[in-house]
Structures are given as structure tokens and as C-alpha cells.
Write a protein that holds these residues in place. Structure first.
Motif, PDB file in Angstrom:
ATOM      1  N   HIS A 130       0.828  -1.184  -0.178  1.00 53.06           N
ATOM      2  CA  HIS A 130       0.173   0.057  -0.017  1.00 53.06           C
ATOM      3  C   HIS A 130       0.899   1.279   0.106  1.00 53.06           C
ATOM      4  CE1 HIS A 130       0.817  -0.322   4.360  1.00 53.06           C
ATOM      5  NE2 HIS A 130       0.722   0.836   4.326  1.00 53.06           N
ATOM      6  N   THR A 131       2.182   1.149  -0.167  1.00 50.43           N
ATOM      7  CA  THR A 131       3.080   2.528  -0.108  1.00 50.43           C
ATOM      8  C   THR A 131       3.650   2.548  -1.436  1.00 50.43           C
ATOM      9  OG1 THR A 131       3.815   1.666   2.124  1.00 50.43           O
ATOM     10  CG2 THR A 131       5.149   3.232   0.819  1.00 50.43           C
ATOM     11  N   CYS A 132       3.523   3.911  -1.772  1.00 50.45           N
ATOM     12  CA  CYS A 132       4.067   4.289  -3.202  1.00 50.45           C
ATOM     13  C   CYS A 132       5.449   4.792  -2.679  1.00 50.45           C
ATOM     14  CB  CYS A 132       3.205   5.328  -3.784  1.00 50.45           C
ATOM     15  SG  CYS A 132       3.855   5.814  -5.193  1.00 50.45           S
ATOM     16  N   HIS A 133       6.373   4.083  -3.649  1.00 52.66           N
ATOM     17  CA  HIS A 133       7.938   4.408  -3.341  1.00 52.66           C
ATOM     18  C   HIS A 133       8.400   5.373  -4.510  1.00 52.66           C
ATOM     19  CE1 HIS A 133      12.136   2.696  -2.693  1.00 52.66           C
ATOM     20  NE2 HIS A 133      12.242   4.173  -2.752  1.00 52.66           N
ATOM     21  N   VAL A 134       8.789   6.549  -4.346  1.00 58.95           N
ATOM     22  CA  VAL A 134       9.482   7.445  -5.457  1.00 58.95           C
ATOM     23  C   VAL A 134      10.691   7.318  -5.212  1.00 58.95           C
ATOM     24  CG1 VAL A 134       9.228   9.659  -6.604  1.00 58.95           C
ATOM     25  CG2 VAL A 134       7.075   8.380  -5.983  1.00 58.95           C
ATOM     26  N   CYS A 135      11.670   7.502  -6.078  1.00 55.59           N
ATOM     27  CA  CYS A 135      13.025   7.617  -5.948  1.00 55.59           C
ATOM     28  C   CYS A 135      13.423   8.825  -6.769  1.00 55.59           C
ATOM     29  CB  CYS A 135      14.069   6.324  -6.204  1.00 55.59           C
ATOM     30  SG  CYS A 135      15.683   6.525  -6.051  1.00 55.59           S
ATOM     31  N   TYR A 136      14.042   9.799  -5.794  1.00 56.32           N
ATOM     32  CA  TYR A 136      14.848  10.740  -6.507  1.00 56.32           C
ATOM     33  C   TYR A 136      16.292  10.590  -6.656  1.00 56.32           C
ATOM     34  CZ  TYR A 136      16.052  15.728  -7.858  1.00 56.32           C
ATOM     35  OH  TYR A 136      16.741  16.667  -8.622  1.00 56.32           O
ATOM     36  N   CYS A 137      16.885  10.110  -7.816  1.00 59.84           N
ATOM     37  CA  CYS A 137      17.997   9.694  -7.856  1.00 59.84           C
ATOM     38  C   CYS A 137      18.836  10.687  -8.380  1.00 59.84           C
ATOM     39  CB  CYS A 137      17.983   8.435  -9.036  1.00 59.84           C
ATOM     40  SG  CYS A 137      19.549   7.905  -9.077  1.00 59.84           S
ATOM     41  N   HIS A 138      19.944  10.925  -7.715  1.00 58.67           N
ATOM     42  CA  HIS A 138      21.086  12.032  -8.012  1.00 58.67           C
ATOM     43  C   HIS A 138      21.974  11.138  -9.148  1.00 58.67           C
ATOM     44  CE1 HIS A 138      19.705  14.227  -4.529  1.00 58.67           C
ATOM     45  NE2 HIS A 138      19.538  13.378  -3.951  1.00 58.67           N
ATOM     46  N   SER A 139      22.162   9.917  -8.807  1.00 60.71           N
ATOM     47  CA  SER A 139      22.971   8.982  -9.825  1.00 60.71           C
ATOM     48  C   SER A 139      22.650   7.675  -9.162  1.00 60.71           C
ATOM     49  CB  SER A 139      24.413   9.498 -10.056  1.00 60.71           C
ATOM     50  OG  SER A 139      24.899   8.416 -11.055  1.00 60.71           O
ATOM     51  N   PRO A 140      22.899   6.435 -10.073  1.00 59.39           N
ATOM     52  CA  PRO A 140      23.064   5.123  -9.386  1.00 59.39           C
ATOM     53  C   PRO A 140      24.504   5.258  -8.994  1.00 59.39           C
ATOM     54  CG  PRO A 140      21.988   5.094 -11.770  1.00 59.39           C
ATOM     55  CD  PRO A 140      22.295   6.660 -11.639  1.00 59.39           C
ATOM     56  N   MET A 141      24.683   4.618  -8.128  1.00 57.55           N
ATOM     57  CA  MET A 141      26.004   4.613  -7.076  1.00 57.55           C
ATOM     58  C   MET A 141      27.223   4.594  -8.140  1.00 57.55           C
ATOM     59  SD  MET A 141      25.473   2.519  -3.868  1.00 57.55           S
ATOM     60  CE  MET A 141      24.758   0.903  -4.434  1.00 57.55           C
ATOM     61  N   ARG A 142      27.772   5.872  -8.264  1.00 55.66           N
ATOM     62  CA  ARG A 142      28.875   6.009  -9.133  1.00 55.66           C
ATOM     63  C   ARG A 142      30.010   5.027  -8.959  1.00 55.66           C
ATOM     64  NH1 ARG A 142      28.459  10.781  -6.481  1.00 55.66           N
ATOM     65  NH2 ARG A 142      27.168  12.518  -7.161  1.00 55.66           N
TER      66      ARG A 142
END
Length: 408
Positions: A130-142
Motif C-alpha cells: 500500500h506504499t508508493c515508493h518514489v526515488c529521486y536519483c542523483h545518480s546510480p551509485m557512481r
């Protein structure tokens, strides 16, 4: 703000208090950030999110409370077991193998919306249906993906830590790719990062540029005879290129920042190079306002520093790859006639020679740049644009989430 803190960016305006839609204000929200051990672009994005959602709870692997902005010191931040390991805050980057376990211990079952701020990691948390997960991505781990070879062969790893890093990164890379499927929606901070998300995670991402306090900038009446480098003194920032180019040309360079490469760079530098150390916000603004131009030789995901320099009307001489190509309206030294409607120059190779060529070109035409035009060109990155775009995105995606039969 204490002068002892490293500032890659100038602080966001404390007076800006965004108002968000009533539908979002009613939600139980968790904000997950990888770690609060310095104050850079990722932390400032979270500060803005926290202002947008005063009801949100914050989670992080480790926290150094001395480095928190005052607005976050008033908030409760839940940390992982890594916080309790002696030296955990200082040596958190060497605990790579424990990141997945630490993140998965956070209990997020009671939240309607989880916002993860990813670069560290953060998106690997577990959420309920029931949780909406939104990822603000600065970058995939460099250090796992695009810059893995640079980290592996760089100066920051010692004889003992290198084999540990090689082994841990192999397994963490598989977990990182798998955990991307736990995210309902990705937001990238630039088109460059959106392309990395597509490549490594096979996911699409909307692009919302991070907030920058561009209104703190002003056009100075006096320009001094020095170039400027601002950033952490670590391998991938490539301060060595700026230092070597200015040393060979005999140009003055002010280096603002601190980091693990400080001693090596001091040995490399000549008499025309001044190391300013970490500066408080007002001191950094003065450096921006009066420099000839900002030198930016690294490849960044977005790059807030160039935007800040341009908010003071100063041109940017940058390596022409990464997020800077989305923020600087630049041209190559071969097309110098474009200066009047540009905010900087791009050099093609990440070498001192290529940067030197661009600097010499700049010095021939620097009077053609318009400081007021440059300042105006970065208004699109103001914090108000970020909050409006993020609010609109969340309202739309949560509506879709509910319409899909997953009530909040």
C-alpha cells in the motif's frame, strides 16, 4: 553556518516555505537519504523535501548531527545500526557490504509515500503493497557503475581496502540492480542521470532538476584576476587538471574545498595556486562574484556549483560531458563567435592541455560574455520550480497508484 563545514554549494534560502497540495499534506510520508555526513547537493534536496512535507519522518544510514542544516536538526532522523559502530560516521564508505542489510531493517510499513534520495544507496528499503515508493536519483551509485574503474584505480583506496572494495562491489552491484525493482517511480536530477538509470536499471525516469538558490547571486562591479575551483578534493572532481593547467599557464587559481586529495594536490600546485579550504556561504559567494571564470574539469551528474557561479554572472569553463551540458549554454573553442549568447566554454578532453586551450580562448573573448544574460539563464533552476514540478509529479503518480487498486 560554521566555516569548518565543506560547502560544495551555497545554502538554499531559509525564507522559502513551499505550499503543497492538500492531498499530499494528508499522507504519512517517509524520506530516506543515504547519509548526512556533509552538506552537499543531495542533502539540500532533502532539506527542500523536508520543508515541503513537515509531517515526514526521516531515515538515514548514518548521521553527523554537527553537519545538519538547522532545519533538519529540529527533525527526528532514524538511523541504522551502522550509526552505533565505532567510527561509523567517518568510515561509512568502507562499510559497503553492510548497506543492504542496514537499509532493509527500516520499518516503513505504516507510510503511504516513501521518498528515497538515491546516490548512496537509499532506494533499497522495503515497502509494503500500500506504499508508493518514489526515488529521486542523483545518480546510480557512481563507484559501482559508471565510475567504477576510476574508483578501483584511484588514489583513495589503499592496499588493504582495495580487495575488500572489489569483492563487496561485485555483490552490491547485483543487489543494487535488483533493488531498483522495489521503486514504483524514478525521478532523475538530469537527463544524464536518466540515461544511467535506463542503462543500469532498465527503468524510465522523469527529469526534475534539483533546487538552487539562484537569487543569492548578484553581478559584481569588480572582477579580480583569478580562476576558481569549488568542490570536494576527491579523485572524480579532477581538481588536479585545473591546478596543472593554471600552474603551466601561470594563472592564479583559488581552490575552495577539502578532501582526501588535499595533500597530493598541494604537492602538485605551484605558487599561483591558493588553497582557500572550506568556506562559509558568504565567503564562497564573494569568491564566485569576483572570479574571472569557474573551472569545472569533472564529470558530474548535474552539477550545482556551475549553476551557482552563473547566478553571479560568471562564465564556466567545463569538461563537456555530464550534467553540465544541460546547465551551461556553452560552445567549443573552435566556435568562439558564440560568446555573446553563451554562459561558458566546453573542452573536449579531460586533460590539462585541453583545459589550457579553452582558457586561452576564453581570455581572448571574455569581454564578449554578458554577466546579466548568464545570470538570467539560470533562473529556471530556482527552488520554486523544483517544488512545483515535484508536487505535480507526486500528485499524478499517487493518483495512478490509487486508481490501480492499491489504496493508500
Amino acid at each position: 553556518m560554521s566555516a569548518s563545514l565543506q560547502h560544495d554549494v551555497v545554502g538554499a534560502s531559509a525564507s522559502f516555505t513551499p505550499m503543497v497540495a492538500a492531498s499530499l499534506q494528508k499522507l504519512r510520508i517517509a524520506i530516506v537519504h543515504y547519509w548526512f555526513v556533509n552538506r552537499r547537493g543531495g542533502e539540500r534536496v532533502v532539506e527542500t523535501m523536508a520543508k515541503m512535507f513537515p509531517q515526514a519522518d526521516l531515515f538515514s544510514l548514518v548521521v553527523d548531527s554537527d553537519k545538519l542544516h538547522p532545519t533538519l536538526r529540529e527533525r527526528s532522523i532514524k538511523t541504522s545500526f551502522l550509526q552505533n559502530i565505532p567510527g561509523g560516521r567517518r568510515w561509512h564508505r568502507h562499510m559497503l557490504a553492510f548497506y543492504p542489510l542496514a537499509l532493509e531493517q527500516f520499518d516503513l510499513n505504516d507510510y503511504d509515500l516513501v521518498l528515497s534520495s538515491e546516490s548512496g544507496p537509499a532506494k533499497g528499503v522495503l515497502t509494503s503493497a500500500h506504499t508508493c515508493h518514489v526515488c529521486y536519483c542523483h545518480s546510480p551509485m557512481r563507484y559501482l557503475w559508471d565510475f567504477y574503474q576510476n574508483y578501483k584505480n584511484g588514489h583513495s583506496l589503499g592496499a588493504l581496502s582495495r580487495p575488500v572494495f572489489l569483492l563487496a562491489s561485485h555483490y552490491l552491484r547485483m543487489w543494487d540492480a535488483a533493488s531498483a525493482q522495489r521503486v514504483d517511480h524514478f525521478i532523475a536530477n538530469s537527463r544524464t542521470v536518466a540515461a544511467r538509470i535506463r542503462k543500469h536499471y532498465r527503468r524510465d525516469a522523469a527529469v526534475i532538476h534539483p533546487p538552487v538558490d539562484v537569487h543569492a547571486g548578484h553581478v559584481a562591479s569588480r572582477i579580480d584576476d583569478y580562476y576558481l575551483f569549488v568542490g570536494q578534493l576527491v579523485d572524480y572532481k579532477r581538481a588536479d587538471i585545473a591546478i596543472e593547467a593554471c600552474k603551466r599557464l601561470g594563472r592564479r587559481l583559488h581552490v575552495v574545498g577539502e578532501g582526501e586529495q588535499y595533500r597530493r594536490l598541494r604537492r602538485l600546485a605551484g605558487p599561483s595556486i591558493t588553497f582557500c579550504g572550506p568556506l562559509a556561504d558568504q565567503e564562497l559567494r564573494e569568491q564566485y562574484a569576483h572570479c574571472r571564470a569557474l573551472l569545472y574539469p569533472g564529470e558530474e551528474d548535474f552539477g550545482i556549483v556551475p549553476v551557482e557561479a552563473m547566478s553571479f554572472g560568471r562564465p564556466v569553463i567545463a569538461y563537456g560531458r555530464g550534467g553540465v551540458t544541460e546547465t551551461v549554454r556553452g560552445f567549443s573553442p573552435q566556435d568562439a563567435s558564440a560568446a555573446a549568447a553563451s554562459s561558458g566554454l566546453f573542452f573536449d578532453e579531460q586533460t590539462p592541455d585541453s583545459l589550457m586551450q579553452a582558457m586561452l580562448c576564453f581570455e581572448k573573448i571574455q569581454d564578449q560574455f554578458s554577466p546579466f544574460w548568464i545570470k538570467q539563464s539560470v533562473e529556471r533552476f530556482d527552488e520554486s520550480h523544483f517544488t512545483t514540478d515535484l508536487e505535480d509529479f507526486l500528485v499524478e503518480k499517487i493518483g495512478e497508484f490509487q486508481a490501480g487498486g492499491r489504496p493508500l
